[in-house]
Design a protein around this motif. Structure first.
Motif, PDB file in Angstrom:
ATOM      1  N   ALA B  53       0.836  -1.210   0.000  1.00 13.80           N
ATOM      2  CA  ALA B  53       0.000   0.000   0.000  1.00 13.80           C
ATOM      3  C   ALA B  53       0.864   1.251   0.000  1.00 13.80           C
ATOM      4  O   ALA B  53       0.570   2.242  -0.679  1.00 13.80           O
ATOM      5  N   LEU B  54       1.953   1.204   0.774  1.00 10.22           N
ATOM      6  CA  LEU B  54       2.854   2.365   0.816  1.00 10.22           C
ATOM      7  C   LEU B  54       3.497   2.604  -0.545  1.00 10.22           C
ATOM      8  O   LEU B  54       3.597   3.741  -1.011  1.00 10.22           O
ATOM      9  N   ARG B  55       3.901   1.519  -1.186  1.00 14.22           N
ATOM     10  CA  ARG B  55       4.535   1.645  -2.508  1.00 14.22           C
ATOM     11  C   ARG B  55       3.543   2.182  -3.531  1.00 14.22           C
ATOM     12  O   ARG B  55       3.936   2.802  -4.523  1.00 14.22           O
ATOM     13  N   ALA B  56       2.258   1.911  -3.282  1.00 13.55           N
ATOM     14  CA  ALA B  56       1.233   2.329  -4.244  1.00 13.55           C
ATOM     15  C   ALA B  56       0.740   3.755  -3.996  1.00 13.55           C
ATOM     16  O   ALA B  56      -0.129   4.241  -4.718  1.00 13.55           O
ATOM     17  N   MET B  57       1.294   4.402  -2.954  1.00 16.74           N
ATOM     18  CA  MET B  57       0.868   5.784  -2.684  1.00 16.74           C
ATOM     19  C   MET B  57       1.176   6.628  -3.922  1.00 16.74           C
ATOM     20  O   MET B  57       2.291   6.596  -4.447  1.00 16.74           O
TER      21      MET B  57
END
Ligand SMILES: [Zn+2]
Lengths: 200, 276
Positions: B53-57
């Motif tokens: 999820a963080l990488r997809a920010m």
């Protein structure tokens, strides 16, 4: 015109050349500042300070990745700002209201069991962003550099003036803490799973 | 069930495991443990999801251009902001102290005046109090003028002066509506008293007042003090003040502190605004 040529010209005082570099990197610099500070005004200040400082200190740039150099400057600017805030803990009313709004927004359970909507995704991003601000400064910055900015442990260690072991443990603690925060703030994990399985 | 240490050890490794930064031993430990421990398996999945999820920010676009202008405005360096910020704690403290001092003195004065006889109270004072909303700003400007003009005035002189200006303000304001004039007992007006405060003792200044209200004795040693309260003074000359007041240094201190509170308060607010 390639980057090195622009840097050389900027070094000689060519502001136009420098501004070409600004235009090329301002979004990445701003994004990093925003993910760390979680606040538009603070991120704008850090970004502006970064480019002013970069222009003034262009002579100390010793080659390598210009982008990394800029990101290091903006990371330091954010560090300084976070430290300043700690000395002056009386945050402005706006900031406090902002935090509360963020919390309240996510305490509302979503009755919608349908497919992931843009709104849910938006809320999840905001919740993660709010969660990041609850981390201690070192973990906060390490986590953003690693997981938002996709930097290696080595790069982060260099940027934050520490060693790889420390980066590893800060990241581990930061992630665990952020996970606890998200779990404490509602049924988010299904969303996370969905996001992962969507390959987003 | 595995020993609790295994769960902790596994969990500590999740982060590095996800990033592929574990040794071969650590890797196989995590995999063996999560194969048999449902809790840790779920936790590892959650950790993975979080990183994903963080990488997809999404990348947040800069809300404006940060291109440097040809001539950098001074505020872009953000130096002034910081120096103003540095004053903020001191200003806030000073304001707080001034408020406390003001309240203490005022309370003391209230106590003293209810304790003392009516002889102590010049008739003008209640009027001045009634006129407070209009009179106070004028008094403050006068006070500032006096403070600037006199280096070390004796408390008595200045105290007398303040009583004069107070009553002058009160009477001038009241005089327009009330036809009953105050007893004019050969007393100095505000106009004459202001310059006199610089050097001459109040008594000698009062003695040398002519019928037109001009100060003759004080003129020789008249300081450069030019009162900034022309209208009030003019009005005061027209309506002679009743200043038979006995000296009341407490009142002066109150006014000084009151002015200080207002000035410091405004300064603190300005600095805070700029700092925000
Ligand atoms: Zn386990």
């Amino acid at each position: 015109m390639d980057e090195n040529a622009l840097i050389q010209s900027a070094r000689k005082g060519d502001l136009n050349a420098f501004n070409t570099l600004v235009l090329a990197y301002q979004h990445q610099v701003y994004n990093l500042a925003y993910r760390i500070m979680a606040e538009q005004a603070a991120a704008e200040d850090a970004t502006q300070d970064t480019f002013i400082s970069a222009y003034k200190n262009l002579k100390s740039f010793r080659g390598g990745s210009f982008k990394s150099w800029l990101l290091r400057i903006v990371t330091n600017a954010c560090y300084d700002d976070l430290r300043r805030r700690k000395r002056r803990p009386a945050t402005s009313l706006d900031e406090m209201m902002g935090d509360q709004e963020g919390d309240m927004e996510f305490d509302v359970p979503s009755a919608d069991d349908g497919p992931e909507t843009v709104m849910q995704r938006r809320e999840m991003i905001d919740l993660i962003q709010t969660g990041i601000t609850t981390l201690p400064d070192d973990q906060r910055i390490t986590l953003v550099l690693s997981d938002v900015q996709s930097m290696s442990y080595e790069e982060i260690a260099e940027m934050t003036h520490t060693n790889v072991g420390t980066v590893k443990s800060r990241l581990s603690r930061g992630r665990a803490r952020l996970r606890e925060y998200l779990q404490a703030h509602g049924e988010l994990l299904p969303d996370l799973y969905r996001l992962e399985s969507n390959g987003a | 069930m595995k020993p609790i240490n295994d769960h902790l050890q596994a969990e500590e490794l999740f982060s590095a495991y996800i990033d592929n930064r574990v040794t071969a031993d650590e890797k196989s430990f995590v995999e063996r443990h999560t194969a048999v421990c449902a809790d840790c398996h779920a936790r590892l999945q959650a950790a993975r999801s979080l990183v994903a999820a963080l990488r997809a920010m999404p990348v947040v676009k800069a809300p404006r251009s940060f291109v440097l202008p040809r001539k950098m405005p001074r505020e872009m360096a953000r130096q002034p902001q910081r120096s103003i910020l540095a004053w903020y704690p001191a200003l806030r403290l000073a304001t707080a102290l001034a408020v406390v001092a003001f309240v203490l003195v005022f309370a003391g004065d209230l106590f003293a005046s209810s304790y003392g006889s009516s002889m102590n109270m010049p008739p003008a004072v209640p009027q001045a109090a009634l006129m407070a909303p209009t009179a106070i700003p004028a008094m403050i400007t006068k006070e500032v003028a006096v403070a600037q003009a006199t280096n070390a005035p004796t408390p008595t002189v200045v105290a007398k002066l303040m009583d004069q200006t107070q009553s002058a303000d009160a009477t001038s304001a009241a005089g327009a509506q009330l036809s009953a004039p105050q007893p004019a007992s050969a007393l100095p007006t505000a106009t004459s008293m202001l310059p006199a405060a610089g050097a001459a003792p109040a008594s000698s200044a009062a003695r040398s007042i002519t019928s037109t209200g001009e100060v003759t004795g004080a003129r020789a040693s008249a300081p450069q003090a030019t009162p900034t309260t022309e209208p009030a003074s003019d009005a005061a000359t027209a309506a002679p003040a009743n200043g038979a007041a006995p000296i009341d240094p407490l009142r002066l201190i109150e006014i000084v502190l009151g002015g200080l509170v207002i000035i410091l308060g405004v300064a603190t607010l300005i600095v805070r605004q700029r700092a925000a």
